[in-house]
Write a protein that holds these residues in place. Structure first.
Motif, PDB file in Angstrom:
ATOM      1  N   ASP A 253      -6.825   3.331  11.919  1.00 25.80           N
ATOM      2  CA  ASP A 253      -7.827   3.039  10.881  1.00 25.80           C
ATOM      3  C   ASP A 253      -7.306   3.441   9.497  1.00 25.80           C
ATOM      4  N   GLN A 254      -6.600   4.577   9.419  1.00 24.09           N
ATOM      5  CA  GLN A 254      -6.018   5.010   8.146  1.00 24.09           C
ATOM      6  C   GLN A 254      -4.939   4.032   7.684  1.00 24.09           C
ATOM      7  N   LEU A 255      -4.122   3.560   8.608  1.00 26.67           N
ATOM      8  CA  LEU A 255      -3.087   2.585   8.258  1.00 26.67           C
ATOM      9  C   LEU A 255      -3.713   1.282   7.766  1.00 26.67           C
ATOM     10  N   VAL A 256      -4.794   0.853   8.409  1.00 27.01           N
ATOM     11  CA  VAL A 256      -5.484  -0.367   7.979  1.00 27.01           C
ATOM     12  C   VAL A 256      -5.969  -0.221   6.538  1.00 27.01           C
ATOM     13  N   LYS A 257      -6.476   0.959   6.196  1.00 22.28           N
ATOM     14  CA  LYS A 257      -6.957   1.198   4.835  1.00 22.28           C
ATOM     15  C   LYS A 257      -5.846   1.047   3.800  1.00 22.28           C
TER      16      LYS A 257
END
Length: 118
Positions: free
Chosen positions: A59-63
């Motif tokens: 999820d952090q990478l997607v952000k």
């Protein structure tokens, strides 16, 4: 990426022996701090890790807008994990223990032949 050192060493050795360059990380925080993470061609990440889970890390990478193709692995896959992974744009979820030949096929399908085989 796996918090279990034996798993990290075994998987990285297998993938490296096939001709791919490998970076290993013992936590989501370590991967997120990696300055060249935008160069990762394929991420294999355990779902359950101390601190931030593999899903939270994704999820952090997607952000950031720079998430690599990702395959999740887990020894302890709950229905909630399966549901959540199914909602993400990832390659999938492999239950440990898994076949190295299946992993190899997925890597080649995703990335093509390794540089050493070219």
């Amino acid at each position: 990426m796996d918090d279990d050192e034996a798993v990290r060493v075994a998987l990285s050795s297998f993938i490296r022996s096939s001709g791919w360059a490998v970076e290993t990380f013992d936590s989501a925080a370590a991967l997120l701090a990696f300055s060249a993470r935008h160069e990762i061609a394929l991420l294999i990440a355990d779902i359950r890790m101390p601190g931030m889970s593999g899903i939270e890390m994704f999820d952090q990478l997607v952000k950031t807008g720079k998430q690599p193709p990702t395959l999740f692995v887990s020894s302890y896959c709950t229905p909630e994990h399966q549901r959540r992974v199914g909602q993400l744009k990832v390659l999938g979820l492999m239950q440990k223990p898994f076949s190295l030949s299946t992993l190899s096929e997925l890597i080649v399908k995703t990335l093509g032949d390794p540089p050493a085989a070219a």
